[in-house]
Design an enzyme around this catalytic site. Sequence first.
Site, mmCIF file in Angstrom:
data_model
loop_
_atom_site.group_PDB
_atom_site.id
_atom_site.type_symbol
_atom_site.label_atom_id
_atom_site.label_comp_id
_atom_site.label_asym_id
_atom_site.label_seq_id
_atom_site.Cartn_x
_atom_site.Cartn_y
_atom_site.Cartn_z
ATOM 1 N N LYS A 107 -3.116 2.553 3.760
ATOM 2 C CA LYS A 107 -4.254 1.850 4.382
ATOM 3 C C LYS A 107 -5.087 2.856 5.180
ATOM 4 C CE LYS A 107 -6.381 -0.659 7.750
ATOM 5 N NZ LYS A 107 -7.061 -0.158 8.953
ATOM 6 N N HIS A 113 -7.415 5.564 20.066
ATOM 7 C CA HIS A 113 -7.929 4.253 19.685
ATOM 8 C C HIS A 113 -8.461 3.515 20.892
ATOM 9 C CE1 HIS A 113 -6.869 2.450 15.640
ATOM 10 N NE2 HIS A 113 -6.793 3.749 15.481
ATOM 11 N N ASP A 145 -18.265 -0.266 -5.641
ATOM 12 C CA ASP A 145 -17.378 -1.427 -5.635
ATOM 13 C C ASP A 145 -16.026 -1.022 -5.033
ATOM 14 O OD1 ASP A 145 -15.563 -3.408 -6.317
ATOM 15 O OD2 ASP A 145 -16.340 -3.688 -8.341
ATOM 16 N N GLU A 192 -14.325 -0.254 12.055
ATOM 17 C CA GLU A 192 -13.156 0.139 12.867
ATOM 18 C C GLU A 192 -13.455 1.390 13.702
ATOM 19 O OE1 GLU A 192 -9.375 0.110 10.775
ATOM 20 O OE2 GLU A 192 -8.539 1.573 12.154
HETATM 21 C C1 MEV Z 1 -5.069 2.226 11.270
HETATM 22 O O1 MEV Z 1 -6.239 1.626 10.788
HETATM 23 C C2 MEV Z 1 -4.496 3.206 10.257
HETATM 24 C C3 MEV Z 1 -3.123 3.801 10.620
HETATM 25 O O2 MEV Z 1 -2.196 2.737 10.826
HETATM 26 C C4 MEV Z 1 -2.680 4.643 9.439
HETATM 27 C C5 MEV Z 1 -1.254 5.150 9.531
HETATM 28 O O3 MEV Z 1 -0.415 4.497 10.174
HETATM 29 O O4 MEV Z 1 -0.994 6.184 8.884
HETATM 30 C C6 MEV Z 1 -3.177 4.587 11.878
#
Ligand code: MEV
Length: 429
Positions: free
Chosen positions: A269, A383, A285, A82
């Site tokens: 995430k 991004h 792992d 990513e």
């Molecule tokens: C993207 O990979 C991760 C985010 O969505 C985390 C977040 O929203 O805190 C930018």
Amino acid sequence: MKSSRIPGFYNKTVTERTEILKKWNDFSDEDIAVLSSEKSLPIDIANNMIENVVGTLPLPLGLGLNFLINGKEYIVPMAIEEPSVVASASYIAKIIRGAGGFTTESTGRVMIGQIQVVGCPDFQLAKEMLINEKNKLVAACNDAYPSIVARGGGAKDLDVRIINEESDSPYDKMLILHMYIDTCDAMGANIINTMVESIAPLVEELTKGKVYLRILSNYADRSLAKATCVIPPKLLASDGFTGEEVRDGIVHAFEFADSDPYRAVTHNKGIMNGIDPVVIATGNDWRAVEAGAHAYAARTGRYRSMTTWSVDEQGNLVGELELPMSIGIVGGATRVHPVAKLALQILEIDSAEELAQVIISVGLAQNLGALKALVTDGIQKGHMALHSRSVAIAAGAAGEMIDMIANKLVEEKEIRVGRAKELVEQYIK
Ligand code: MEV
């Protein structure tokens, strides 16, 4: 004094970056050669790692810079597909080093092996028998894996629970034995599973029940690592936003994630965006770490934010992240995969506990990077700038063409492969 702060690293070529990396830890050309895609995982090694091998799947390996953790400098290898994750981790680590760096701690390396016993004629008596024979059970575990005992680890203690005690069903009433095992610098799956499998007959003898499952728990809540950072608001100011505004936005963002599972999953995430790449780069792992982390986020009975963000009396932003870390620096792929071996050398760590503390710091940095972007410009600006490079490559750009086309796509605010293909054609003509 060597420093993980390497200005301009981002703008260098891959060859220039590897030259800098060589100096970081006196690596030879041969050490560094494993970073080339042909040598990173030779097919004969891959073929011995899993079954039915037909090839390998390389990932980009980037370096997270600027990490200062408990006063020690770290360059952090991160394997991830990513865009913007490595850049964001390094950017935030730079801010945090300006505030004195990360402070970390951990609870030690006690992992859990579970044994499920069903059909005991008297569950209470069975529980007492296991507790009374603690020393015998611990010794039996250790006899099954003497090498970990020789390293100062091994089974140390146990715990017994009866689950669904009042149930009338023959299926869900059970006794669960936990063996607490210090796995030292290993993640310990083999050690734990060997131990709990070996004592199953003794457990059946003591409980008069039947043993079914004998397996480690990935809920490693006795192997916790924690990172903290304290940041004066002036270090958080960015274009058009005061440090206080950014700080308060981050605390609001935390409260959102802490109260709402829909947001918490995305927030967490983002934390795993920092954690997984280091876990993967070091041959660990990542499914085990992921499963343990999400369970820990739900330990109060509700799925919540893994991090906490608050304001202290001086007005500083205070961030904390604590998670179970079932990782190791010996055994498994950590010492088999050539790149994982190099990654551990780049990190210059001495123990699994130290690796856990680096990983947790990257998770905290990654969360702050995402929240800072989300409460200011939004996530898309950064991004898209990085994404435009992937789009340019997907459209067939190569060499110097990549940056030219990527910049043009950003300028036009039209980051599409179709448009990039038109630009590639114009460039070639
Ligand atoms: C993207 O990979 C991760 C985010 O969505 C985390 C977040 O929203 O805190 C930018």
